[in-house]
Motif scaffolding. Structure first.
Motif, PDB file in Angstrom:
ATOM      1  N   LEU A 465       0.882  -1.001   0.171  1.00  0.00           N
ATOM      2  CA  LEU A 465       0.068   0.102   0.184  1.00  0.00           C
ATOM      3  C   LEU A 465       0.859   1.271   0.067  1.00  0.00           C
ATOM      4  O   LEU A 465       0.717   2.279  -0.681  1.00  0.00           O
ATOM      5  CB  LEU A 465      -0.914  -0.004   1.334  1.00  0.00           C
ATOM      6  N   MET A 466       1.719   1.244   0.581  1.00  0.00           N
ATOM      7  CA  MET A 466       2.849   2.332   0.939  1.00  0.00           C
ATOM      8  C   MET A 466       3.512   2.762  -0.367  1.00  0.00           C
ATOM      9  O   MET A 466       3.713   3.839  -1.069  1.00  0.00           O
ATOM     10  CB  MET A 466       4.124   2.003   1.950  1.00  0.00           C
ATOM     11  N   SER A 469       1.247   4.072  -3.214  1.00  0.00           N
ATOM     12  CA  SER A 469       0.851   5.773  -2.994  1.00  0.00           C
ATOM     13  C   SER A 469       1.915   6.461  -3.614  1.00  0.00           C
ATOM     14  O   SER A 469       1.872   7.691  -3.280  1.00  0.00           O
ATOM     15  CB  SER A 469       0.608   5.650  -1.759  1.00  0.00           C
ATOM     16  N   HIS A 500      -6.889  -0.511   5.068  1.00  0.00           N
ATOM     17  CA  HIS A 500      -6.249   0.484   4.106  1.00  0.00           C
ATOM     18  C   HIS A 500      -7.206   0.944   3.145  1.00  0.00           C
ATOM     19  O   HIS A 500      -6.770   1.437   1.988  1.00  0.00           O
ATOM     20  CB  HIS A 500      -5.098  -0.188   3.574  1.00  0.00           C
ATOM     21  N   ARG A 502      -9.016   3.519   2.564  1.00  0.00           N
ATOM     22  CA  ARG A 502      -8.716   5.092   2.044  1.00  0.00           C
ATOM     23  C   ARG A 502      -7.722   5.298   1.070  1.00  0.00           C
ATOM     24  O   ARG A 502      -7.753   5.919   0.139  1.00  0.00           O
ATOM     25  CB  ARG A 502      -9.101   5.999   3.137  1.00  0.00           C
ATOM     26  N   GLU A 503      -6.547   4.663   1.474  1.00  0.00           N
ATOM     27  CA  GLU A 503      -5.409   4.624   0.760  1.00  0.00           C
ATOM     28  C   GLU A 503      -5.631   4.050  -0.556  1.00  0.00           C
ATOM     29  O   GLU A 503      -5.100   4.707  -1.526  1.00  0.00           O
ATOM     30  CB  GLU A 503      -4.271   3.783   1.582  1.00  0.00           C
ATOM     31  N   GLY A 506      -7.481   6.328  -2.681  1.00  0.00           N
ATOM     32  CA  GLY A 506      -6.718   7.437  -3.135  1.00  0.00           C
ATOM     33  C   GLY A 506      -5.782   7.177  -4.335  1.00  0.00           C
ATOM     34  O   GLY A 506      -5.596   7.885  -5.426  1.00  0.00           O
ATOM     35  N   TYR A 507      -4.992   5.893  -4.304  1.00  0.00           N
ATOM     36  CA  TYR A 507      -4.256   5.674  -5.593  1.00  0.00           C
ATOM     37  C   TYR A 507      -4.886   5.133  -6.639  1.00  0.00           C
ATOM     38  O   TYR A 507      -4.745   5.667  -7.890  1.00  0.00           O
ATOM     39  CB  TYR A 507      -3.165   4.651  -5.118  1.00  0.00           C
TER      40      TYR A 507
END
Length: 573
Positions: A465-466, A469, A500, A502-503, A506-507
């Motif tokens: 996830l990191m 993004s 996760h 929302r993350e 976002g992407y």
């Protein structure tokens, strides 16, 4: 008189006369060859008038003054002083060998002491010194020039521009091994310049260098081979070398007992093999003996020779005509041993060969059966921060992954190691992109994808996830997001993604707005795979995301209309 002989004796006499005639012609050719060979030697080149050779040169007044000025200069321990330049010119042009030796000795001295660049005008006296009839002058002058070139105290292009290439190449024909050694070293260093290579080749140096590459003196052989190597760094000079017969000489030198000669020759062949046009010529020599010699050098205890043999084979293996015969040549066991060898350079070289072998899918079964997959995982773990190794290993594993080899890849623990290394690397490690890309490609195989999910945990999910993004590294972001999309088809992994949400939204939204079609496609793929989960289905129905999906739909419709118009127009025409 022949009328008195019988037919048999007449024929014998006729044969004898023809034999004498052929022998005479052969002797004449040998005499011509003898004189043609020795006339190039600088010991026979005398530029001075004949009448001046039979008496000891008398020291002229201007030479005495120059010598005195030079001695004073030396006594004052000045390394470079423009005041003595005229003195050097006078001494170098003198017919007196002692004066020339003084100038040559001075140049040898400053070549060992100089810390900065030698003024261009100081190169002028070299012309007379290199063409001197005195052997000691030739030795010292050529050695000092080598020193200046190697240390970067003179500009390589300038040396050629001021006309020193001609006397340097003349010294290649010297009968003295030291002079030959120094002149070869000069040519080798000058040939590191792209601009100089054509000049060296056009002056006819190639034949001389090929001849010296077969010298009995190891120093001459080394420097000649080094000069040939540097000439192979340009495509134009590669063609000239092959035309002049360099290939048989270089292949022969692979058997040299001198490891430096082996290395230079093998490196030269590697450069030539980078151009597939030369492959037929290389493989025709000795009925393909080059392959046997390179395979032998792969076992060399000298690391750089072993590595260069691998790189030469890699370039040759790019030839599609021999791809099917590679495994039959029995290289795999030897490559396996090199991969297990505890040396990074050797491992990289072996991986470069293996990477080419995996390009041909007919080699896959043989490579997998050699148990090479296990060692690949170990190498990735050991050299995880080395981008070259990571790139090689990642590509090889990807190419070996087929529907028939999925279980072999799992059993070799390559997947476990990939995930382990993925968790250890940071965003600053260049290797991370190659490892992530490899995992992404492996998830296209259903059995391997299931195994990746089983071996993944919350930390792996968070790391993915990191990376997804990351806007600073779009390729890394794409590969990580692709893995999430693939693994998200499984309910077990979806549970790891829920914290996760929302993350991910976002992407995905960022991907849908991206100009590249591949990102838009991946955004849509992610929505399709994850919306099977009710939690994701709810957030994917939010207004902002729906509006962006409508924008993508509108763009797609416009593109389709435009495409139809273009195709229709093409049909009409």
């Amino acid at each position: 008189m022949m009328e008195t002989f019988c037919d048999s004796c007449s024929q014998h006499l006729k044969n004898f006369m023809e034999l004498i005639q052929r022998a005479s012609e052969n002797l004449l050719q040998k005499i011509k060859y003898f004189f043609a060979s020795i006339q190039h030697c600088c010991c026979l080149k005398r530029n001075k008038p004949e009448s001046k050779r039979f008496y000891k040169p008398v020291l002229q007044q201007h030479e005495k003054e120059a010598a005195q000025q030079f001695l004073q200069h030396v006594e004052e321990s000045k390394v470079i002083d423009t005041e003595c330049l005229e003195a050097l010119r006078t001494l170098a042009a003198s017919e007196n060998p002692s004066l020339q030796q003084s100038a040559a000795l001075y140049y040898l001295h400053i070549s060992e002491q100089l810390k900065n660049e030698l003024p261009e005008e100081y190169l002028e006296p070299y012309y007379d010194l290199l063409r001197s009839n005195d052997l000691e002058v030739q030795r010292k002058a050529s050695l000092s020039l080598v020193n200046l070139l190697v240390e970067g105290n003179v500009n390589k292009e300038t040396v050629v521009q001021v006309g020193l290439l001609e006397p340097i190449l003349e010294l290649l024909h010297s009968g003295d091994a030291t002079v030959q050694c120094n002149s070869c070293a000069c040519v080798a260093t000058l040939a590191t310049s792209v601009l100089n290579r054509n000049a060296i080749a056009s002056e006819g140096a190639i034949k001389s260098l090929l001849g010296l590459a077969k010298s009995y003196d190891p120093r001459v052989q080394q420097n000649a081979a080094g000069a040939i190597l540097n000439l192979t760094r340009s495509e134009n000079t590669q063609h000239l070398l092959c035309k002049e017969g360099a290939l048989p000489v270089l292949i022969l030198q692979l058997q040299s007992p001198d490891s430096e000669v082996q290395y230079y020759s093998c490196s030269a062949l590697t450069n030539i093999a980078s151009n597939p046009q030369h492959h037929p010529s290389m493989l025709q020599i000795g009925d393909g003996i080059l392959f046997n010699m390179l395979q032998g050098l792969m076992s060399s205890t000298v690391v750089k020779v072993c590595c260069q043999a691998c790189y030469c084979l890699r370039n040759l293996f790019l030839n599609a005509d021999i791809q099917d015969d590679i495994v039959a040549m029995n290289y795999l066991p030897q490559l396996h041993e090199l991969l297990k060898f505890s040396n990074k350079l050797v491992n990289e070289a072996a991986l470069s060969v293996l990477s080419i072998l995996t390009e041909n899918h007919s080699n896959t079964a043989a490579i997998v059966s050699e148990n090479i997959l296990k060692i690949l995982g170990k190498l990735l773990l050991i050299y995880r921060t080395n981008p070259r190794v990571s790139n090689y290993v990642g590509n090889i594993i990807q190419k070996l992954a087929t529907s028939k080899t999925q279980q072999d890849i799992i059993d070799s623990r390559c997947v476990v190691v990939l995930l382990q290394v993925f968790g250890l690397l940071t965003i600053h490690d260049e290797s991370l992109l190659y490892v992530t890309a490899c995992i992404a490609q492996l998830t296209n195989n259903e059995i391997i994808r299931t195994h990746v999910i089983q071996e993944s945990d919350a930390n792996i999910a968070a790391h993915l996830l990191m990376l997804s993004s990351q806007s600073g590294n779009i390729d890394l972001s794409f590969q990580a997001a692709y893995i999430i999309s693939q693994l998200g088809q499984d309910e077990m992994f979806t549970l790891l993604l829920r914290p996760h949400i929302r993350e991910i939204v976002g992407y995905v939204l960022r991907f849908l707005k991206h100009q590249e079609i591949r990102f838009q496609h991946l955004g849509l793929l992610t929505i399709r795979n994850l919306r099977k989960d009710s939690h994701f289905a709810a957030v994917f129905s939010e207004r902002q995301l729906i509006e962006q999906l409508n924008n993508v739909s509108q763009q797609t419709t416009e593109i389709q209309d435009l495409l139809q118009a273009v195709l229709y127009q093409k049909v009409e025409n």
